[in-house]
Design a protein around this motif. Sequence first.
Motif, PDB file in Angstrom:
ATOM      1  N   LEU A 202       0.741  -1.317   0.167  1.00  0.00           N
ATOM      2  CA  LEU A 202      -0.036   0.167   0.177  1.00  0.00           C
ATOM      3  C   LEU A 202       0.837   1.154   0.016  1.00  0.00           C
ATOM      4  O   LEU A 202       0.432   2.151  -0.798  1.00  0.00           O
ATOM      5  N   VAL A 203       1.862   1.281   0.633  1.00  0.00           N
ATOM      6  CA  VAL A 203       2.810   2.521   1.002  1.00  0.00           C
ATOM      7  C   VAL A 203       3.352   2.643  -0.418  1.00  0.00           C
ATOM      8  O   VAL A 203       3.508   3.944  -1.103  1.00  0.00           O
ATOM      9  N   SER A 204       3.846   1.640  -1.091  1.00  0.00           N
ATOM     10  CA  SER A 204       4.314   1.727  -2.545  1.00  0.00           C
ATOM     11  C   SER A 204       3.500   2.124  -3.437  1.00  0.00           C
ATOM     12  O   SER A 204       3.665   3.221  -4.284  1.00  0.00           O
ATOM     13  N   PHE A 205       2.221   1.576  -3.557  1.00  0.00           N
ATOM     14  CA  PHE A 205       1.242   1.940  -4.599  1.00  0.00           C
ATOM     15  C   PHE A 205       0.659   3.444  -4.027  1.00  0.00           C
ATOM     16  O   PHE A 205       0.572   4.138  -5.124  1.00  0.00           O
ATOM     17  N   ILE A 206       0.553   3.757  -3.006  1.00  0.00           N
ATOM     18  CA  ILE A 206       0.067   5.327  -2.692  1.00  0.00           C
ATOM     19  C   ILE A 206       1.088   6.334  -3.244  1.00  0.00           C
ATOM     20  O   ILE A 206       0.828   7.366  -3.745  1.00  0.00           O
ATOM     21  N   SER A 207       2.415   5.818  -2.735  1.00  0.00           N
ATOM     22  CA  SER A 207       3.291   6.849  -3.033  1.00  0.00           C
ATOM     23  C   SER A 207       3.577   6.954  -4.595  1.00  0.00           C
ATOM     24  O   SER A 207       4.264   7.818  -5.055  1.00  0.00           O
ATOM     25  N   SER A 208       3.051   6.075  -5.592  1.00  0.00           N
ATOM     26  CA  SER A 208       3.063   6.130  -6.902  1.00  0.00           C
ATOM     27  C   SER A 208       2.210   7.365  -7.347  1.00  0.00           C
ATOM     28  O   SER A 208       2.347   7.936  -8.532  1.00  0.00           O
ATOM     29  N   VAL A 209       1.204   7.652  -6.497  1.00  0.00           N
ATOM     30  CA  VAL A 209       0.175   8.714  -6.875  1.00  0.00           C
ATOM     31  C   VAL A 209       0.567  10.040  -6.259  1.00  0.00           C
ATOM     32  O   VAL A 209       0.416  11.047  -6.908  1.00  0.00           O
ATOM     33  N   MET A 210       0.977   9.849  -4.989  1.00  0.00           N
ATOM     34  CA  MET A 210       0.951  11.057  -4.165  1.00  0.00           C
ATOM     35  C   MET A 210       2.102  11.135  -3.038  1.00  0.00           C
ATOM     36  O   MET A 210       2.398   9.713  -2.729  1.00  0.00           O
ATOM     37  N   THR A 211       2.643  12.140  -2.938  1.00  0.00           N
ATOM     38  CA  THR A 211       3.852  12.135  -1.980  1.00  0.00           C
ATOM     39  C   THR A 211       3.275  12.136  -0.505  1.00  0.00           C
ATOM     40  O   THR A 211       2.300  12.701  -0.284  1.00  0.00           O
ATOM     41  N   LEU A 212       3.665  11.097   0.217  1.00  0.00           N
ATOM     42  CA  LEU A 212       3.298  10.755   1.649  1.00  0.00           C
ATOM     43  C   LEU A 212       4.456  11.594   2.316  1.00  0.00           C
ATOM     44  O   LEU A 212       5.374  11.616   2.177  1.00  0.00           O
ATOM     45  N   LEU A 213       3.857  12.396   3.349  1.00  0.00           N
ATOM     46  CA  LEU A 213       4.732  13.410   4.196  1.00  0.00           C
ATOM     47  C   LEU A 213       4.870  12.761   5.545  1.00  0.00           C
ATOM     48  O   LEU A 213       4.072  12.045   6.014  1.00  0.00           O
ATOM     49  N   PRO A 214       5.823  13.036   6.339  1.00  0.00           N
ATOM     50  CA  PRO A 214       5.911  12.575   7.817  1.00  0.00           C
ATOM     51  C   PRO A 214       4.647  12.871   8.385  1.00  0.00           C
ATOM     52  O   PRO A 214       4.320  14.055   8.547  1.00  0.00           O
ATOM     53  N   GLY A 215       4.312  11.710   9.324  1.00  0.00           N
ATOM     54  CA  GLY A 215       2.928  12.042   9.958  1.00  0.00           C
ATOM     55  C   GLY A 215       1.899  11.765   9.262  1.00  0.00           C
ATOM     56  O   GLY A 215       0.540  11.619   9.977  1.00  0.00           O
ATOM     57  N   ASP A 216       1.921  11.516   8.172  1.00  0.00           N
ATOM     58  CA  ASP A 216       0.353  11.289   7.322  1.00  0.00           C
ATOM     59  C   ASP A 216       0.085   9.898   7.515  1.00  0.00           C
ATOM     60  O   ASP A 216       1.090   9.106   8.129  1.00  0.00           O
ATOM     61  N   VAL A 217      -1.062   9.475   7.578  1.00  0.00           N
ATOM     62  CA  VAL A 217      -1.569   8.381   7.902  1.00  0.00           C
ATOM     63  C   VAL A 217      -2.296   7.359   6.796  1.00  0.00           C
ATOM     64  O   VAL A 217      -3.022   7.984   5.760  1.00  0.00           O
ATOM     65  N   ILE A 218      -2.044   6.309   6.980  1.00  0.00           N
ATOM     66  CA  ILE A 218      -2.866   5.206   5.620  1.00  0.00           C
ATOM     67  C   ILE A 218      -3.817   4.313   6.462  1.00  0.00           C
ATOM     68  O   ILE A 218      -3.444   3.816   7.361  1.00  0.00           O
ATOM     69  N   ALA A 219      -5.134   4.304   6.186  1.00  0.00           N
ATOM     70  CA  ALA A 219      -6.006   3.640   6.676  1.00  0.00           C
ATOM     71  C   ALA A 219      -6.256   2.438   6.104  1.00  0.00           C
ATOM     72  O   ALA A 219      -6.485   2.496   4.801  1.00  0.00           O
ATOM     73  N   THR A 220      -5.768   1.112   6.378  1.00  0.00           N
ATOM     74  CA  THR A 220      -5.543   0.178   5.649  1.00  0.00           C
ATOM     75  C   THR A 220      -6.715  -0.789   5.122  1.00  0.00           C
ATOM     76  O   THR A 220      -6.435  -1.711   4.674  1.00  0.00           O
ATOM     77  N   GLY A 221      -7.861  -0.308   5.603  1.00  0.00           N
ATOM     78  CA  GLY A 221      -9.169  -1.081   5.323  1.00  0.00           C
ATOM     79  C   GLY A 221      -9.605  -1.889   6.377  1.00  0.00           C
ATOM     80  O   GLY A 221      -9.190  -2.084   7.475  1.00  0.00           O
ATOM     81  N   THR A 222     -10.854  -2.066   6.379  1.00  0.00           N
ATOM     82  CA  THR A 222     -11.553  -2.533   7.424  1.00  0.00           C
ATOM     83  C   THR A 222     -12.084  -4.140   7.215  1.00  0.00           C
ATOM     84  O   THR A 222     -12.520  -4.572   6.073  1.00  0.00           O
ATOM     85  N   PRO A 223     -12.038  -5.086   8.177  1.00  0.00           N
ATOM     86  CA  PRO A 223     -12.464  -6.448   8.189  1.00  0.00           C
ATOM     87  C   PRO A 223     -13.903  -6.603   8.140  1.00  0.00           C
ATOM     88  O   PRO A 223     -14.773  -5.380   8.177  1.00  0.00           O
ATOM     89  N   PRO A 224     -14.519  -7.771   8.147  1.00  0.00           N
ATOM     90  CA  PRO A 224     -16.261  -7.991   8.066  1.00  0.00           C
ATOM     91  C   PRO A 224     -16.542  -7.559   9.472  1.00  0.00           C
ATOM     92  O   PRO A 224     -15.915  -7.377  10.254  1.00  0.00           O
ATOM     93  N   GLY A 225     -17.952  -6.968   9.493  1.00  0.00           N
ATOM     94  CA  GLY A 225     -18.722  -6.915  10.637  1.00  0.00           C
ATOM     95  C   GLY A 225     -19.161  -5.431  10.675  1.00  0.00           C
ATOM     96  O   GLY A 225     -19.400  -5.026  11.726  1.00  0.00           O
ATOM     97  N   ILE A 226     -18.934  -4.658   9.750  1.00  0.00           N
ATOM     98  CA  ILE A 226     -19.186  -3.118   9.981  1.00  0.00           C
ATOM     99  C   ILE A 226     -20.706  -3.008  10.104  1.00  0.00           C
ATOM    100  O   ILE A 226     -21.612  -3.928   9.873  1.00  0.00           O
ATOM    101  N   GLY A 227     -20.944  -2.005  10.958  1.00  0.00           N
ATOM    102  CA  GLY A 227     -22.303  -1.746  11.505  1.00  0.00           C
ATOM    103  C   GLY A 227     -22.546  -0.454  12.079  1.00  0.00           C
ATOM    104  O   GLY A 227     -21.595   0.216  12.341  1.00  0.00           O
ATOM    105  N   PRO A 228     -23.714  -0.213  12.184  1.00  0.00           N
ATOM    106  CA  PRO A 228     -24.124   1.313  12.703  1.00  0.00           C
ATOM    107  C   PRO A 228     -23.827   1.533  14.188  1.00  0.00           C
ATOM    108  O   PRO A 228     -23.965   0.627  15.061  1.00  0.00           O
ATOM    109  N   MET A 229     -23.680   2.804  14.584  1.00  0.00           N
ATOM    110  CA  MET A 229     -23.370   3.219  15.952  1.00  0.00           C
ATOM    111  C   MET A 229     -24.906   4.215  16.350  1.00  0.00           C
ATOM    112  O   MET A 229     -25.286   4.533  15.628  1.00  0.00           O
ATOM    113  N   ALA A 230     -25.158   4.076  17.640  1.00  0.00           N
ATOM    114  CA  ALA A 230     -26.215   5.020  18.085  1.00  0.00           C
ATOM    115  C   ALA A 230     -25.521   6.100  19.100  1.00  0.00           C
ATOM    116  O   ALA A 230     -24.596   5.473  19.597  1.00  0.00           O
TER     117      ALA A 230
END
Length: 253
Positions: A202-230
């Motif tokens: 992911l770091v390699s792929f994203i860095s081929s699109v945009m410059t990643l800077l120190p402190g930037d964050v990559i959110a790597t995706g979510t596993p199953p079980g997503i759902g709503p909050m109240a």
Amino acid sequence: MKIARFEQGDAVRYGIVKGETLVEFSDPGSTGPRGDPNVFAVSAVHLLAPTAPLKVVAVGLNYLDHAKEMGMEPPDEPILFIKPSTSVIGPGDDIIMPKASARVDYEGELAVVMGKRAKDVSVGDAKSHIFGYTCLNDVTARDLQAKDVQFTRAKSFDTFCPIGPWVETELDPYALAIETRLNGKTVQSSSTAQMKWGVYELVSFISSVMTLLPGDVIATGTPPGIGPMAPGDRVEVSIAGIGTLANQTRTST
Ligand code: MG
């Protein structure tokens, strides 16, 4: 090493987490405490998001078990979107549920915190550009995501990106247990081994699109079980080797 960013008095400080204590040092890039460090109880300080990213780059449908749950084929290249820096909050902060949405979901995710500027980095060089790892909740207005097609509004409300509780700098990110709990009940439970694209890819792929800077964050995706909050819910994202990010929801006033 676990590095926390925290507020004490009027100052933003950094420290190394050692059990229940925080040993302050002035520069997260330095090799260790300077002089006589201040020591605080973790419980006595206000932890902040452990980084103040200029951007959060998020990845959609990266867990094979989540794609299966959604009845979707995993994409042939990573799907990217951006969460703005203004959506970031820290551990213990309120997730504010906007009036514009009737369905606000949690998405527990492993977050990568960049340590060095990265542009066109190879998979093999990715690791040396990473500062460490933390937990992230990719809060999503699911109804607006469906309505708008584009992700920007659904992913970008203020408080929609809790990050924390600290950055673990020494971790192999490839087979970590990841779990989300809603009011104490486990709602997501998987392993980062289920990711179609691992952290370095992911770091390699994203860095081929945009410059990643120190402190930037990559959110790597979510596993199953997503759902709503109240409103009033407590949501926790735990990742083995890092710790637990806990937040609570409330309606906007
Ligand atoms: Mg997500």
